[in-house]
Write an enzyme that holds these catalytic residues in place. Structure first.
Site, mmCIF file in Angstrom:
data_model
loop_
_atom_site.group_PDB
_atom_site.id
_atom_site.type_symbol
_atom_site.label_atom_id
_atom_site.label_comp_id
_atom_site.label_asym_id
_atom_site.label_seq_id
_atom_site.Cartn_x
_atom_site.Cartn_y
_atom_site.Cartn_z
ATOM 1 N N HIS A 1 45.176 42.852 35.404
ATOM 2 C CA HIS A 1 46.222 42.834 36.437
ATOM 3 C C HIS A 1 45.897 43.936 37.448
ATOM 4 O O HIS A 1 46.550 44.972 37.502
ATOM 5 C CB HIS A 1 47.606 43.063 35.822
ATOM 6 C CG HIS A 1 48.029 41.986 34.860
ATOM 7 N ND1 HIS A 1 47.519 41.891 33.589
ATOM 8 C CD2 HIS A 1 48.917 40.965 35.003
ATOM 9 C CE1 HIS A 1 48.078 40.854 32.976
ATOM 10 N NE2 HIS A 1 48.923 40.278 33.816
ATOM 11 N N SER B 1 44.396 51.371 39.500
ATOM 12 C CA SER B 1 43.433 51.439 38.400
ATOM 13 C C SER B 1 42.020 51.035 38.818
ATOM 14 O O SER B 1 41.048 51.686 38.399
ATOM 15 C CB SER B 1 43.912 50.564 37.239
ATOM 16 O OG SER B 1 45.183 50.980 36.797
ATOM 17 N N GLU C 1 43.272 39.440 39.670
ATOM 18 C CA GLU C 1 44.597 39.579 40.274
ATOM 19 C C GLU C 1 45.086 38.207 40.734
ATOM 20 O O GLU C 1 44.328 37.447 41.341
ATOM 21 C CB GLU C 1 44.548 40.554 41.451
ATOM 22 C CG GLU C 1 45.850 40.706 42.213
ATOM 23 C CD GLU C 1 47.027 41.063 41.330
ATOM 24 O OE1 GLU C 1 48.096 40.426 41.486
ATOM 25 O OE2 GLU C 1 46.885 41.987 40.482
ATOM 26 N N GLY D 1 44.112 37.091 34.538
ATOM 27 C CA GLY D 1 43.338 38.046 33.758
ATOM 28 C C GLY D 1 43.403 37.810 32.267
ATOM 29 O O GLY D 1 42.409 38.009 31.553
ATOM 30 N N ASP E 1 47.753 45.522 32.009
ATOM 31 C CA ASP E 1 48.832 46.248 32.678
ATOM 32 C C ASP E 1 49.721 45.271 33.464
ATOM 33 O O ASP E 1 49.816 45.352 34.686
ATOM 34 C CB ASP E 1 48.200 47.295 33.614
ATOM 35 C CG ASP E 1 49.229 48.065 34.420
ATOM 36 O OD1 ASP E 1 50.375 48.183 33.952
ATOM 37 O OD2 ASP E 1 48.877 48.524 35.522
#
Length: 285
Positions: free
Chosen positions: A42, A100, A118, A144, A164
């Site tokens: 993500h 990230s 994404e 993902g 995440d």
């Protein structure tokens, strides 16, 4: 799910904890010459304006990274995070916060790889324009969770997965657990980093013990769980109280590195007298 925009929350207490752990993990991976593959399920936009409409609407960064920028007494992992944030800005003025993927890109070497996924079309477009043409980096508009099958195990047999999700829909809890199980079944040595919100929800309470059981059964090096509680729920019992980061197959250095970090974050980012932290690990780790 596609309504979520991390720009509202960039640089908050949860990002500080998550990115401190992520940087420590990747710095540990860099201690060996052999390359690693980083998989971000993500990935978001990669970077976020702290002066834009989204960030200013909530001002969450003011209660997060902004409280660390000028502290001379930071534990080393937090000082290193601040260094990365300043490097991302290219100067003393902090107007942006790295996501990230940016943290990973700043720490990667020529032999390393980033695989960034994404689903939000706008965030994907921003991320692709920022990192998509760099050597060793692939940016995909794809799910993902479903992409782990094609990414594990990596050719070098060294890999880090970051999971995440926003957890805005309850299926994210089940999918995160399933993703950990799949990652470890495909590559038992994978370092899997999972960010978790601290909410007064049954699903949020049930996920950490389920992750621990999965890591104990399918992983090789146990698990680590770092928790940070900074806020109280509102009068209706809503709101994010804090967050935690779960790591399957954690680097052996991670527990010791985080010991001074969590109490410092309680002192610095805590918003009420009951702010607290916890750091535990399995017998294997």
């Amino acid at each position: 799910m596609l309504a979520y925009r991390h720009a509202f929350h960039a640089g908050n207490h949860a990002d500080v904890l998550k990115h401190t752990v992520l940087a420590l993990v990747l710095q540990h991976m860099n201690q060996k010459d052999k390359g690693w593959r980083y998989i971000d399920t993500h990935a978001g936009a990669g970077g976020y304006s702290l002066e834009g409409e989204y960030a200013k609407k909530r001002g969450e960064f003011e209660l997060g990274i902004a409280k660390l920028l000028d502290r001379p007494d930071l534990p080393e992992p937090l000082a290193e995070l601040v260094t990365l944030v300043r490097a991302f800005n290219g100067g003393p003025r902090i107007t942006q916060y790295p996501g990230s993927p940016a943290i990973a890109q700043m720490l990667m070497r020529p032999q390393d790889q980033l695989r960034l996924f994404e689903m939000h079309p706008t965030d994907h477009k921003i991320l692709a324009s920022y990192l998509g043409d760099m050597p060793g980096i692939e940016v995909k508009l794809a799910d993902g969770y479903g992409s782990l099958k094609s990414q594990l195990p990596p050719p070098t047999r060294r890999g880090v997965v970051l999971i995440d999700p926003p957890y805005e829909i309850k299926t994210d809890y089940a999918r995160t657990l399933a993703a950990l199980r799949e990652a470890l079944e495909r590559f038992a040595d994978a370092v899997v980093v999972i960010w978790l919100p601290q909410l007064q929800l049954l699903e949020a309470a049930q996920l950490p013990p389920r992750l621990k059981a999965t890591a104990d059964s399918a992983g090789k090096k146990g698990w680590l769980h770092a928790q940070l509680t900074v806020a109280q729920a509102d009068e209706r019992g809503f709101g994010m109280l804090g967050s935690s980061v779960f790591v399957a197959n954690p680097p052996h250095t991670l527990f010791t590195a985080l010991q001074p970090v969590l109490p410092f974050l309680v002192q610095t980012l805590g918003q009420f007298d009951g702010a607290r932290s916890a750091l535990d690990r399995s017998a294997k780790s």
